[in-house]
Design an enzyme around this catalytic site. Structure first.
Site, PDB file in Angstrom:
ATOM      1  N   ASP A 172      28.705 -11.069 -12.657  1.00  0.00           N
ATOM      2  CA  ASP A 172      27.978  -9.826 -12.920  1.00  0.00           C
ATOM      3  C   ASP A 172      27.618  -9.751 -14.395  1.00  0.00           C
ATOM      4  O   ASP A 172      26.474  -9.481 -14.766  1.00  0.00           O
ATOM      5  CB  ASP A 172      28.854  -8.627 -12.522  1.00  0.00           C
ATOM      6  CG  ASP A 172      28.167  -7.303 -12.816  1.00  0.00           C
ATOM      7  OD1 ASP A 172      26.965  -7.185 -12.500  1.00  0.00           O
ATOM      8  OD2 ASP A 172      28.827  -6.393 -13.365  1.00  0.00           O
ATOM      9  N   LYS A 200      38.652 -18.414 -16.177  1.00  0.00           N
ATOM     10  CA  LYS A 200      39.531 -18.073 -17.305  1.00  0.00           C
ATOM     11  C   LYS A 200      40.898 -18.652 -16.965  1.00  0.00           C
ATOM     12  O   LYS A 200      41.907 -17.943 -16.839  1.00  0.00           O
ATOM     13  CB  LYS A 200      39.561 -16.541 -17.482  1.00  0.00           C
ATOM     14  CG  LYS A 200      40.280 -16.060 -18.731  1.00  0.00           C
ATOM     15  CD  LYS A 200      39.522 -16.330 -20.020  1.00  0.00           C
ATOM     16  CE  LYS A 200      40.334 -15.884 -21.224  1.00  0.00           C
ATOM     17  NZ  LYS A 200      39.705 -16.271 -22.506  1.00  0.00           N
ATOM     18  N   ASP A 249      34.637 -16.956 -21.755  1.00  0.00           N
ATOM     19  CA  ASP A 249      34.235 -16.509 -23.095  1.00  0.00           C
ATOM     20  C   ASP A 249      33.347 -17.560 -23.759  1.00  0.00           C
ATOM     21  O   ASP A 249      32.332 -17.242 -24.382  1.00  0.00           O
ATOM     22  CB  ASP A 249      35.457 -16.138 -23.967  1.00  0.00           C
ATOM     23  CG  ASP A 249      36.605 -17.121 -23.862  1.00  0.00           C
ATOM     24  OD1 ASP A 249      36.535 -18.044 -23.026  1.00  0.00           O
ATOM     25  OD2 ASP A 249      37.583 -16.971 -24.618  1.00  0.00           O
ATOM     26  N   TYR A 275      36.135  -6.682  -7.474  1.00  0.00           N
ATOM     27  CA  TYR A 275      35.306  -5.697  -6.777  1.00  0.00           C
ATOM     28  C   TYR A 275      35.947  -5.224  -5.475  1.00  0.00           C
ATOM     29  O   TYR A 275      35.678  -4.133  -5.012  1.00  0.00           O
ATOM     30  CB  TYR A 275      33.939  -6.301  -6.458  1.00  0.00           C
ATOM     31  CG  TYR A 275      32.948  -6.229  -7.593  1.00  0.00           C
ATOM     32  CD1 TYR A 275      33.190  -6.902  -8.781  1.00  0.00           C
ATOM     33  CD2 TYR A 275      31.765  -5.506  -7.472  1.00  0.00           C
ATOM     34  CE1 TYR A 275      32.278  -6.859  -9.818  1.00  0.00           C
ATOM     35  CE2 TYR A 275      30.849  -5.452  -8.503  1.00  0.00           C
ATOM     36  CZ  TYR A 275      31.113  -6.127  -9.677  1.00  0.00           C
ATOM     37  OH  TYR A 275      30.203  -6.074 -10.698  1.00  0.00           O
ATOM     38  N   ASP A 324      23.612 -10.593 -16.428  1.00  0.00           N
ATOM     39  CA  ASP A 324      22.881  -9.669 -17.308  1.00  0.00           C
ATOM     40  C   ASP A 324      22.583 -10.375 -18.620  1.00  0.00           C
ATOM     41  O   ASP A 324      21.490 -10.265 -19.181  1.00  0.00           O
ATOM     42  CB  ASP A 324      23.703  -8.394 -17.594  1.00  0.00           C
ATOM     43  CG  ASP A 324      23.405  -7.273 -16.608  1.00  0.00           C
ATOM     44  OD1 ASP A 324      22.999  -7.591 -15.468  1.00  0.00           O
ATOM     45  OD2 ASP A 324      23.577  -6.098 -16.973  1.00  0.00           O
TER      46      ASP A 324
HETATM   47  C1  IPM Z   1      24.555  -6.104  -9.847  1.00  0.00           C
HETATM   48  C2  IPM Z   1      24.911  -4.680 -10.169  1.00  0.00           C
HETATM   49  C3  IPM Z   1      25.946  -4.205  -9.158  1.00  0.00           C
HETATM   50  C4  IPM Z   1      27.183  -5.069  -9.328  1.00  0.00           C
HETATM   51  C5  IPM Z   1      26.311  -2.720  -9.235  1.00  0.00           C
HETATM   52  C6  IPM Z   1      25.088  -1.842  -9.138  1.00  0.00           C
HETATM   53  C7  IPM Z   1      27.316  -2.365  -8.193  1.00  0.00           C
HETATM   54  O1  IPM Z   1      25.356  -4.552 -11.480  1.00  0.00           O
HETATM   55  O2  IPM Z   1      24.108  -6.367  -8.722  1.00  0.00           O
HETATM   56  O3  IPM Z   1      24.724  -6.952 -10.724  1.00  0.00           O
HETATM   57  O4  IPM Z   1      28.030  -4.790 -10.180  1.00  0.00           O
HETATM   58  O5  IPM Z   1      27.316  -6.042  -8.582  1.00  0.00           O
HETATM   59 MG    MG Z   2      25.189  -6.328 -12.599  1.00  0.00          MG
END
Ligand code: IPM
Ligand code: MG
Length: 355
Positions: free
Chosen positions: A247, A191, A223, A141, A251
């Site tokens: 990240d 990794k 993975d 990032y 999710d």
């Molecule tokens: C998160 C989001 C952010 C990230 C984006 C919106 C920049 O996906 O907070 O997980 O990638 O960190």
């Molecule tokens: Mg995210």
């Protein structure tokens, strides 16, 4: 107590869910006799529209001076052009970096009454209780160099994954501290079979573990981790990993809880103000409809009370109220309910009791 809180509602459903969190914090202040002062500022697409940048130095400055920051969400199709030089997400990254928020805590614990909201078998997720600790100010990032150029007539783009040992150490230490108060197991995800940064990560995790003899450390390749989060999710206690892996895995982990709309997060650093935000995005498809799930934002307010204001009882009071509202059937559409954002929020507010 007195506290200054900056609200950054942002874009899409951000303002709707930030309003819910604000409402809950106001009720906590009333019940607990606290004096919270709120200031609302711009971040993301709305800030780009107003001033050309996703986070102005003035707004960052006011966040630095606050006790805590509550954020809604940023982004939306209006600002999504990949060619654009300014993007809403830059505001979020500038805020994380500007406040040195190196650790992002994302607890995932399915609610016992919402087990049917996940696409997985309820029996499979019922014992899940994982705390993901995502490194937040390093890795791909922020690494440099990054960019796009042309080499021998061929267009190329590149990003850099970089980590200093100290950046790994502080976030892994935090993971171990958290594990000490939980089930005493840290899974460090990397990794290391491919990446230099991951080999440093793994070595650093081993070194840190020496200071925490009662906590077990296991290493897992990313993975494999993505598979195990679905195949044996209850086996995880604290999972710590670098920025991009975290990240992606968070999710994935949110599916275990049934809806992203339910999950909070806390971004913390070295004693300065923390940033608290639901893990869901700006959900432009439902923005303005009053149907967004406010629970992720409300639980983020609870984390704000706990981690930045050190009001543990108040944080628990909010969490209990959310549980009660869910038990009493208050649900938004994402968890197969029919209630709106405000109905759920008011149901929570009415159920807050301070012991
Ligand atoms: C998160 C989001 C952010 C990230 C984006 C919106 C920049 O996906 O907070 O997980 O990638 O960190
Ligand atoms: Mg995210």
């Amino acid at each position: 107590m007195k506290a200054g809180i900056v609200l950054l509602p942002g874009d899409g459903i951000g303002p709707e869910v930030a309003r819910a969190a604000h409402r809950v914090l106001t009720e906590i202040a009333r019940l607990g006799g606290h004096e919270f002062t709120f200031t609302t500022q711009l971040i993301g697409g709305c800030s780009i529209d107003a001033s050309g940048v996703a986070l102005t130095p003035e707004v960052l400055d006011s966040c630095k001076k606050a006790d805590a920051v509550l954020l809604g969400a940023v982004g939306g199709p209006r600002w999504d052009n990949p060619q654009a030089a300014v993007r809403p997400e830059q505001g979020l990254l500038a805020l994380r970096k500007g406040l040195s928020l190196y650790a992002n805590l994302r607890p995932v614990k399915p609610h016992p009454l919402l087990l049917d909201a996940t696409p997985l078998k309820p029996a499979h997720v019922k014992d899940v209780d994982v705390m993901v600790v995502r490194e937040l100010t390093g890795g791909l990032y922020f690494g440099t160099p990054r960019g796009r150029d042309e080499v021998d007539g061929l267009v190329r783009a590149f990003d850099t994954m970089e980590y200093y040992e100290y950046e790994i150490k502080r976030v892994v230490e935090l993971a171990f501290q958290l594990a000490g108060g939980r089930r005493k197991k840290v899974t460090s995800v990397d990794k290391a079979n491919i990446l230099e940064t991951s080999r440093l990560w793994r070595q650093t995790a081993i070194d840190v573990a020496k200071g925490f003899p009662d906590v077990t450390l296991e290493h897992m390749l990313v993975d494999t981790a993505s598979m195990r989060l679905i195949s044996s999710p209850a086996a995880f206690d604290v999972l710590v990993t670098e920025n991009m892996f975290g990240d992606i895995l968070t999710d994935e982990a949110s599916v275990l809880a049934g809806s992203m709309g339910l999950l909070p997060s806390a971004s913390i650093g070295e004693g300065g103000p923390g940033v608290y935000e639901p893990i869901h995005g700006s959900a432009p498809d439902i923005a303005g409809k009053g149907s967004a799930n406010p629970v992720g934002a409300i639980l983020s307010a609870a984390l704000l009370l706990r981690h930045s204001l050190h009001l543990g009882d108040e944080a628990e009071a909010v969490e209990r109220a959310v549980d009660r509202a869910i038990a009493d059937g208050f649900r938004t559409a994402d968890i197969r309910g029919t209630h709106g954002t405000e109905e759920v929020t008011e149901a929570v507010v009415k159920r807050i009791t301070l012991r």
